[in-house]
Design an enzyme around this catalytic site. Structure first.
Site, mmCIF file in Angstrom:
data_model
loop_
_atom_site.group_PDB
_atom_site.id
_atom_site.type_symbol
_atom_site.label_atom_id
_atom_site.label_comp_id
_atom_site.label_asym_id
_atom_site.label_seq_id
_atom_site.Cartn_x
_atom_site.Cartn_y
_atom_site.Cartn_z
ATOM 1 N N LYS A 128 -4.166 -10.916 -6.771
ATOM 2 C CA LYS A 128 -5.413 -11.101 -6.013
ATOM 3 C C LYS A 128 -6.521 -10.180 -6.555
ATOM 4 O O LYS A 128 -6.249 -9.039 -6.937
ATOM 5 C CB LYS A 128 -5.082 -10.819 -4.541
ATOM 6 C CG LYS A 128 -6.211 -10.395 -3.664
ATOM 7 C CD LYS A 128 -5.759 -10.030 -2.260
ATOM 8 C CE LYS A 128 -6.257 -8.626 -1.946
ATOM 9 N NZ LYS A 128 -6.805 -8.401 -0.644
ATOM 10 N N LYS A 165 -10.788 -4.963 -4.279
ATOM 11 C CA LYS A 165 -11.757 -3.868 -4.423
ATOM 12 C C LYS A 165 -11.120 -2.665 -5.088
ATOM 13 O O LYS A 165 -11.775 -1.912 -5.782
ATOM 14 C CB LYS A 165 -12.192 -3.391 -3.025
ATOM 15 C CG LYS A 165 -13.127 -4.263 -2.297
ATOM 16 C CD LYS A 165 -13.728 -3.452 -1.137
ATOM 17 C CE LYS A 165 -13.992 -4.311 0.078
ATOM 18 N NZ LYS A 165 -12.933 -4.253 1.087
ATOM 19 N N LYS A 211 0.828 -1.213 0.000
ATOM 20 C CA LYS A 211 0.000 0.000 0.000
ATOM 21 C C LYS A 211 0.854 1.250 0.000
ATOM 22 O O LYS A 211 0.466 2.260 -0.578
ATOM 23 C CB LYS A 211 -0.993 -0.012 1.161
ATOM 24 C CG LYS A 211 -2.098 -1.043 0.954
ATOM 25 C CD LYS A 211 -3.354 -0.785 1.764
ATOM 26 C CE LYS A 211 -4.397 -1.835 1.420
ATOM 27 N NZ LYS A 211 -5.586 -1.801 2.266
#
Ligand code: ATP
Ligand code: LTN
Length: 332
Positions: free
Chosen positions: A196, A199, A114
């Site tokens: 993966k 969202k 992130k």
């Protein structure tokens, strides 16, 4: 609550749940309610570790709450609440943070990912994210935490923090165990099956949202990236097909051998269509129930207010013992 093992899990309101969130986590939460005491929450405090538009966050939090109910979580059977409504999580997080090493947090792969994706906002909340997650779990002394495989490292850290606290202050916290599904613990992107499904993927074709309509779901599956082979079989290197087989297996209950024979001699086109239809049909009741619940704002409010009250009562007992253990003076 009855004397059963305690389950805790949470999901971020960072958008509509994906098929990955559903298969890896949320779909398993409902059936656990009969066997365990369950506590589930929408982790809005975790969501703000990445910049959020306040208006959208509020709406996404309410939608996530209703979606959890639409996926089978019953607020009469479980404690279902919104994280920021229960102050004990932040309180315990501070204490646990004082029992967590900088080095441990630096090794978290989610933090590394992130911070690479948001290089202009590597805030301290993003760094201490796993401490708040440990607090979510330990504030209830949960035994089991149902999550997808990407959360395993965070759970190991939560166990280490609990263990360290117990060594310093005397046995107190239960060491939580991950509860990861055997099939579907990591649903992959439809456009890059080595990544993966997430969202926050910027390519909408990579992700199935659980509120997508039937046509959209089928269209996305038709475009799913596979390989130049033609055989529907689960084999190393066939990431795209392996992912579609996993998805098909979890929504139909069929095992890989029967899926292989069902599509023997048929092409990928037939298979992709079948997966799309099976997923759309499986999710249809979730969509219908979500539409119904979203109209009933008063009922939702009652549910999350009651949920927060129960969660506070439960966690307050544990957190006040922690306050005493670390040497804080009783308020009286
Ligand atoms: P974001 O993209 O905002 O980081 P996310 O899609 O990774 O979000 P979370 O809210 O972080 O979703 O995760 C909720 C739950 O869903 C967790 O238990 C996580 O392990 C699980 N999960 C997320 N993505 C997948 C996936 N692709 N396959 C299986 N489980 C998943
Ligand atoms: N970090 C998790 C969400 C989460 C969670 C938790 C999961 C926050 N607190 C406690 C299990 C238990 C995620 O990103 N999926």
């Amino acid at each position: 609550m009855e004397n059963k093992k305690l389950i805790f899990s949470g999901i971020q309101p960072t958008g509509t749940f994906t098929l990955g969130n559903y298969i890896g986590a949320v779909r398993n939460w409902g059936p656990l309610q009969d066997e365990y005491n369950c506590i589930y929450c929408v982790v809005d405090m975790h969501a703000i570790t990445v910049r959020q538009d306040p208006v959208k966050l509020r709406q996404a939090t309410l939608n996530s709450y209703a979606l959890l109910m639409a996926c089978g979580i019953d607020p009469e059977k479980s404690i279902l609440f919104i994280q920021s409504h229960v102050k004990t999580h932040a309180e315990l997080s501070w204490i646990l943070g004082c029992n967590t090493q900088f080095g441990e947090l630096s090794r978290m792969t989610q933090f590394k990912d992130k911070s690479q994706r948001h290089p202009d906002d590597i805030n301290s909340g993003l760094f201490t994210y796993p401490v708040l997650m440990a607090a979510d779990i330990l504030a209830y002394n949960a035994d089991l935490v149902p999550v997808g495989v990407d959360q395993k490292q965070h759970l190991e850290l939560a166990r280490n923090i609990a263990q360290r606290f117990n060594q310093r202050y005397g046995e107190f916290f239960t060491l939580p165990e991950p509860y990861i599904p055997k099939v579907g613990a990591k649903v992959m992107s439809l456009q890059d099956p080595t990544k993966k499904m997430s969202k926050s993927d910027e390519n909408p074709n990579a992700v199935i949202l659980i509120l997508d309509d039937k046509d959209t779901i089928i269209r996305k599956f038709k475009r799913a990236v596979t390989d130049s082979d033609t055989e529907v079989c689960y084999r190393e290197g066939k990431d795209g097909i392996n992912n579609l087989m996993t998805i098909y297996s979890t929504v139909t209950g069929k095992d890989f051998a029967s899926i292989e024979s069902e599509f023997a001699g048929k092409g990928y086109g037939d298979f992709k269509l079948a997966v799309g239809e099976a997923v759309a049909d499986h999710l249809e009741p979730v969509r219908t129930e979500f539409a119904r619940l979203s109209k009933d704002k008063e009922y939702l409010k009652k549910c999350y207010t009651d949920g927060a009250e129960k969660a506070l009562k439960y966690s307050q007992r544990i957190v006040s013992k922690v306050y005493r253990k670390v040497g804080f003076v009783d308020k009286g």
